[in-house]
Enzyme design. Sequence first.
Site, short mmCIF file in Angstrom:
data_model
loop_
_atom_site.label_atom_id
_atom_site.label_comp_id
_atom_site.label_asym_id
_atom_site.label_seq_id
_atom_site.Cartn_x
_atom_site.Cartn_y
_atom_site.Cartn_z
N THR A 1 -27.12 44.62 -22.73
CA THR A 1 -26.01 43.82 -22.57
C THR A 1 -24.79 44.44 -23.05
OG1 THR A 1 -25.01 41.83 -22.93
CG2 THR A 1 -26.97 42.25 -24.27
N ASP A 2 -23.75 44.08 -22.38
CA ASP A 2 -22.34 44.42 -23.08
C ASP A 2 -22.26 43.65 -24.53
OD1 ASP A 2 -21.72 42.00 -22.09
OD2 ASP A 2 -20.02 42.61 -20.88
N GLU A 3 -22.79 42.76 -24.69
CA GLU A 3 -22.61 41.64 -26.01
C GLU A 3 -22.95 42.50 -26.88
OE1 GLU A 3 -23.80 37.77 -25.41
OE2 GLU A 3 -23.49 37.67 -23.30
N TYR B 1 -28.54 36.30 -30.41
CA TYR B 1 -28.97 36.83 -29.09
C TYR B 1 -28.47 38.31 -29.09
CZ TYR B 1 -28.73 38.57 -24.15
OH TYR B 1 -28.62 39.13 -23.21
N LYS C 1 -30.62 41.91 -29.16
CA LYS C 1 -30.46 42.98 -28.16
C LYS C 1 -30.12 44.29 -28.77
CE LYS C 1 -31.33 42.63 -24.29
NZ LYS C 1 -32.60 42.53 -23.33
P1 NAD Z 1 -33.60 35.35 -17.93
O1 NAD Z 1 -33.84 34.39 -19.03
O2 NAD Z 1 -33.46 34.55 -16.64
O3 NAD Z 1 -35.19 35.71 -17.69
C1 NAD Z 1 -36.04 36.27 -18.66
C2 NAD Z 1 -37.47 36.20 -18.45
O4 NAD Z 1 -38.27 37.01 -19.46
C3 NAD Z 1 -37.91 34.88 -17.82
O5 NAD Z 1 -38.82 35.24 -16.66
C4 NAD Z 1 -38.92 34.66 -18.85
O6 NAD Z 1 -40.16 33.99 -18.48
C5 NAD Z 1 -39.49 36.21 -19.17
N1 NAD Z 1 -39.93 36.17 -20.83
C6 NAD Z 1 -39.21 35.71 -21.83
N2 NAD Z 1 -40.09 35.92 -22.89
C7 NAD Z 1 -41.16 36.82 -22.59
C8 NAD Z 1 -42.04 37.15 -23.34
N3 NAD Z 1 -42.37 37.13 -24.71
N4 NAD Z 1 -43.04 37.94 -22.64
C9 NAD Z 1 -42.92 38.15 -21.02
N5 NAD Z 1 -41.92 37.49 -20.57
C10 NAD Z 1 -41.01 36.86 -21.15
O7 NAD Z 1 -32.81 36.67 -18.17
P2 NAD Z 1 -32.03 37.34 -17.31
O8 NAD Z 1 -30.51 36.72 -17.21
O9 NAD Z 1 -32.73 37.62 -16.11
O10 NAD Z 1 -31.76 38.64 -18.06
C11 NAD Z 1 -32.80 39.91 -17.94
C12 NAD Z 1 -31.98 40.84 -18.82
O11 NAD Z 1 -31.08 41.30 -18.70
C13 NAD Z 1 -32.55 40.36 -20.50
O12 NAD Z 1 -32.93 41.51 -21.14
C14 NAD Z 1 -30.93 40.15 -20.83
O13 NAD Z 1 -30.73 40.49 -22.20
C15 NAD Z 1 -30.18 41.11 -20.00
N6 NAD Z 1 -28.69 40.80 -19.36
C16 NAD Z 1 -28.81 39.72 -18.68
C17 NAD Z 1 -27.30 39.28 -18.51
C18 NAD Z 1 -26.98 37.94 -17.87
O14 NAD Z 1 -25.83 37.73 -17.40
N7 NAD Z 1 -27.84 37.34 -17.22
C19 NAD Z 1 -26.52 40.24 -18.80
C20 NAD Z 1 -26.58 41.25 -19.54
C21 NAD Z 1 -28.02 41.59 -19.76
P1 TYD Z 2 -22.95 32.02 -20.50
O1 TYD Z 2 -23.12 31.97 -18.83
O2 TYD Z 2 -23.71 31.44 -21.35
O3 TYD Z 2 -23.07 33.69 -20.81
P2 TYD Z 2 -22.61 34.54 -22.17
O4 TYD Z 2 -22.49 33.59 -23.21
O5 TYD Z 2 -23.97 35.50 -22.27
O6 TYD Z 2 -21.49 35.28 -21.69
O7 TYD Z 2 -21.52 31.69 -20.76
C1 TYD Z 2 -20.38 32.47 -19.98
C2 TYD Z 2 -19.18 31.86 -20.76
O8 TYD Z 2 -19.02 30.69 -20.47
C3 TYD Z 2 -19.26 32.14 -22.12
O9 TYD Z 2 -17.66 32.29 -22.72
C4 TYD Z 2 -19.23 30.65 -22.78
C5 TYD Z 2 -18.82 29.89 -21.57
N1 TYD Z 2 -19.40 28.38 -21.19
C6 TYD Z 2 -19.09 27.20 -21.08
O10 TYD Z 2 -17.76 27.37 -21.40
N2 TYD Z 2 -19.61 26.09 -20.81
C7 TYD Z 2 -20.94 26.04 -20.49
O11 TYD Z 2 -21.48 25.22 -20.28
C8 TYD Z 2 -21.56 27.41 -20.71
C9 TYD Z 2 -23.06 27.63 -20.50
C10 TYD Z 2 -20.87 28.61 -20.97
#
Ligand code: NAD
Ligand code: TYD
Length: 339
Positions: A128-130, A155, A159
């Site tokens: 992630t960019d975070e 988090y 990562k």
């Molecule tokens: P998500 O939370 O929707 O899904 C995570 C999945 O991992 C779930 O299906 C969960 O059951 C599974 N999981 C959790 N712990 C586990 C374990 N111990 N063993 C096996 N499976 C397990 O997450 P997402 O939003 O789909 O993100 C996927 C990846 O992308 C993550 O690595 C996250 O850090 C990265 N990412 C997400 C975002 C975003 O905007 N959602 C942005 C940047 C990076």
């Molecule tokens: P989120 O979807 O949790 O992603 P991330 O924290 O990984 O960027 O949040 C996106 C942005 O929205 C973040 O700046 C926090 C804000 N946010 C709210 O303002 N209200 C909410 O209920 C949530 C879940 C997030």
Amino acid sequence: MTRKKILITGGAGFIGGNFVKYMVKKYPNYDIYNLDLLTYAGDLTKHRDIETNENYHFIKADIADRDTINPLFEKEKFDYVVHFAAESHVDRSITEPGIFVKTNVLGTQVLLDAAKEINVSKFIHVSTDEVYGELDFDPTTFFTEETPLQPNSPYSASKASSDLLVRAYHETFGLPVNITRCSNNYGPYHFPEKLIPLTISRVLNDQKVPVYGDGKNIRDWLHVYDHCAAIDLVLHEGLNGEVYNVGGHNERTNLEVVKTIIKTLGKSEDLIEFVKDRPGHDKRYAIDPTKLEKLGWKPTYTFETGIAQTIQWYLDNKEWWEQIISGEYRNYFEKQYDI
Ligand code: NAD
Ligand code: TYD
């Protein structure tokens, strides 16, 4: 094209789930193994359309459980690993950091060891960019692959730790890895604890939408389909050991995002409720994707087209998110917010 075995971890989650569907449909001659623990964020109902496909297989397992992972790798001899499984929600990492270290750090290391033992041809680590920390509001500054890692939440720290292990397994053992670092994803099957699906589902139910602080924090939104195409490209064309940032220059303040959704759904901005800010809330994320563009990637969605597609998807798939909002998730929401 030769037949390949691909292990996708976290394929019952949001991005992994979209990637599993993409790969099962695009590569009928690849065997896709979806490994997932099915935590609160994992849901298999999303795969009803592909679950009977011959090239789709599901394995319920914990990535941090070496006694399960090692024999599985020995038996299946995967060619590629694409690693999504993680605890992914910043707010949960503030209340319960331990599970983030176990799954995101230890779980990644268990997979790296297993991948090294069977000499996989590629290990893609989805990050992630975070991990880069936060940017200020100067719109000319961006995260590049050279930006130092300065994570601010448990988090992002977990990562970043896993990214460093992946890098080390390349440098020390020659494991053929890539790390991808994407901006905030949105699109179909996004779990309704995250800002966009939370807003859509609550606005549709005429419920208040919690906006943290003043709502001026900026995120750089990437449609999940564009992200899937980026990972496919890196899997097949990425240079071993390289990091690739994924983002499409779609910066919006949180308030702009929430107002766009409310307007599209024809509801009132009175639904917006400003709530206590998230501790350590990163101000701004913004990706410079030049390196990935040079490899041949280009996003197909702007924020406008992507959010319209996503809102329509939530309107058409109410059943999916309504069943998710019941149960454990409802308890979490009640504990997290006082609205
Ligand atoms: P998500 O939370 O929707 O899904 C995570 C999945 O991992 C779930 O299906 C969960 O059951 C599974 N999981 C959790 N712990 C586990 C374990 N111990 N063993 C096996 N499976 C397990 O997450 P997402 O939003 O789909 O993100 C996927 C990846 O992308 C993550 O690595 C996250 O850090 C990265 N990412 C997400 C975002 C975003 O905007 N959602 C942005 C940047 C990076
Ligand atoms: P989120 O979807 O949790 O992603 P991330 O924290 O990984 O960027 O949040 C996106 C942005 O929205 C973040 O700046 C926090 C804000 N946010 C709210 O303002 N209200 C909410 O209920 C949530 C879940 C997030």
